[in-house]
Design an enzyme around this catalytic site. Structure first.
Site, PDB file in Angstrom:
ATOM      1  N   SER A 121       4.974   0.563   0.679  1.00 39.03           N
ATOM      2  CA  SER A 121       4.195   1.697   0.183  1.00 39.03           C
ATOM      3  C   SER A 121       5.144   2.773  -0.349  1.00 39.03           C
ATOM      4  CB  SER A 121       3.275   2.222   1.293  1.00 39.03           C
ATOM      5  OG  SER A 121       2.297   3.110   0.757  1.00 39.03           O
ATOM      6  N   GLU A 218       1.555  -4.182  -6.361  1.00 36.41           N
ATOM      7  CA  GLU A 218       0.322  -3.971  -5.610  1.00 36.41           C
ATOM      8  C   GLU A 218       0.054  -2.472  -5.574  1.00 36.41           C
ATOM      9  OE1 GLU A 218      -0.174  -2.602  -2.170  1.00 36.41           O
ATOM     10  OE2 GLU A 218       1.808  -1.702  -2.392  1.00 36.41           O
ATOM     11  N   HIS A 284      -1.152  -3.515   0.825  1.00 36.71           N
ATOM     12  CA  HIS A 284      -1.937  -2.722   1.776  1.00 36.71           C
ATOM     13  C   HIS A 284      -3.130  -3.530   2.292  1.00 36.71           C
ATOM     14  CE1 HIS A 284       0.407   0.448  -0.187  1.00 36.71           C
ATOM     15  NE2 HIS A 284       0.103   1.229   0.828  1.00 36.71           N
TER      16      HIS A 284
END
Length: 314
Positions: A121, A218, A284
Site C-alpha cells: 500500500s 493494484e 488489498h
C-alpha cells in the site's frame, strides 16, 4: 506457442539474508499509526512462528494522519536496518506518509545493512525508492496490524513465509489460470504495487528503471476515472513502452467495475501484443500473494500463469 520476451536490465539486485529460526523482527510505522490492540494481536501471531519482535520507539506515535514526526519515523527505519540483531523489518500498517520521507532516507546505510523489508500500500513508494537507490529486493506483503491481526489465511501464509525463509524460488499456486491478453510470455523484474502510490514517485529520483519490467498494479477505493488518468500518466511518462508485460491484480472497492475492466483492457491493448494478465490475487484483499519487488518474474498470457523465478533471499 507465443514468443517469450526476455528484457530485464543488466543488473544484479541486492538480496537480503534469509530469516533464520529465532530471529528478531523489528516492527515500525513509516506511514500511519496502527491500532494498538491490532498491533499486539499481530505481534503475537508472528511470535507463534518462533520469532522475537521488537517494536520501534515511535511506532505508536500519532501526528495528524502520520505515525509521528518525519524525523521519528525515519529514526525507527534507520535504527532497524542498522541494528545487527534485527533480521527483518515489518511495517505495522500503511496509510499515508512514506512519500515525504524519500529524500531523507539513508540509502547508503540500508545498502550496507540489507534486510528483509515487508509492507504494501503506502509502503510502495518506499519499496520502489529502495530498489532505485540501493537495488535491495523488498517484499510487498502482509503488515502486522492489518494482516497478521487474527492470523494469516492459509493462502497468504503459504506464499509469504517461504519467500522470506528459503533461498529457492517459491511456487505460486493459484488454483486456476488467470485471464490473459496479448501474445506469448515475458520475463522481467517484478515492479509495482499500489497504483496511486506508484504514481507519486514517477518523474522523481526515487523511481526505478521500468525497462523490461513485469509491472504489477493494484489499488483500493479508487474511482475508474482516477485509475484511467493515472494509467494515462504512466503511458505518457514512457513506462508503457518500456515494460515487458503488465499484471492487473485486484481493485478492491474500485467502481464502477464494468468500466474498470474496459479501462484495464484498453491499456492492455496499448502494449502492442506484449502479455497482460488480469485478476492476480495481490493487494488489498484477504487472499493475497507476497511479491518480491525487484525479483524476477514470468508472465504467460496464453497459459494465464504468473511465476516468481528466483529466490529473493540469500
Amino acid at each position: 506457442m507465443g514468443r517469450e520476451l526476455l528484457a530485464c536490465p543488466p543488473m544484479t539486485p541486492l538480496l537480503p539474508p534469509r530469516l533464520r529460526p529465532g530471529a528478531t523482527i523489528a516492527v515500525i510505522s513509516p506511514a500511519s499509526t496502527p491500532d494498538p490492540a491490532a498491533l499486539r494481536r499481530g505481534i503475537r501471531e508472528i511470535e507463534k512462528r518462533g520469532y522475537r519482535v521488537r517494536v520501534g520507539r515511535f511506532a505508536g506515535e500519532k501526528s495528524d494522519h502520520l505515525a509521528g514526526r518525519d524525523i521519528d519515523r525515519l529514526a525507527d527505519l534507520h535504527d532497524a536496518f542498522a541494528d545487527p540483531a534485527v533480521g527483518a523489518v515489518f511495517a505495522s500498517r500503511g496509510g499515508t506518509g512514506c512519500t515525504r520521507l524519500l529524500d531523507r532516507v539513508d540509502y547508503a546505510l540500508i545498502r550496507r545493512h540489507p534486510k528483509i523489508f515487508v509492507g504494501y500500500s503506502d509502503l510502495t513508494a518506499l519499496q520502489l525508492a529502495l530498489f532505485a537507490r540501493t537495488e535491495l529486493v523488498s517484499f510487498s506483503g502482509p503488515m502486522v496490524a492489518t494482516n497478521f491481526d487474527g492470523g494469516l489465511p492459509a493462502f497468504v501464509e503459504r506464499h509469504f513465509w517461504p519467500l522470506l525463509e528459503l533461498p529457492q524460488p517459491p511456487q505460486v499456486v493459484l488454483g486456476k489460470p488467470l485471464t490473459g491478453a496479448g501474445r506469448g510470455a515475458a520475463v522481467g523484474r517484478i515492479l509495482g504495487g499500489t497504483l496511486s502510490i506508484l504514481q507519486t514517485v514517477i518523474g522523481t529520483p526515487y523511481a526505478p528503471s521500468f525497462d523490461g519490467a513485469i509491472l504489477v498494479l493494484e489499488d483500493v477505493g479508487e474511482e475508474v476515472r482516477r485509475i484511467d488518468r493515472t494509467l494515462a500518466q504512466l503511458r505518457h511518462a514512457g513506462i508503457w513502452e518500456r515494460i515487458a508485460g503488465v499484471v492487473f491484480a485486484t481493485w478492491s472497492d474500485c467502481t464502477p467495475q464494468p468500466a474498470l475492466l474496459r479501462t484495464l483492457r484498453h491499456y492492455a491493448g496499448l502494449l502492442g501484443g506484449r502479455p497482460a494478465l488480469f485478476g492476480l490475487p495481490y493487494g488489498h484483499v484477504d487472499r493475497t500473494l507476497t511479491l518480491p519487488i525487484g525479483g524476477m518474474g514470468r508472465v504467460d498470457a496464453g497459459k494465464g500463469t504468473f511465476e516468481i523465478l528466483d529466490g529473493a533471499v540469500r
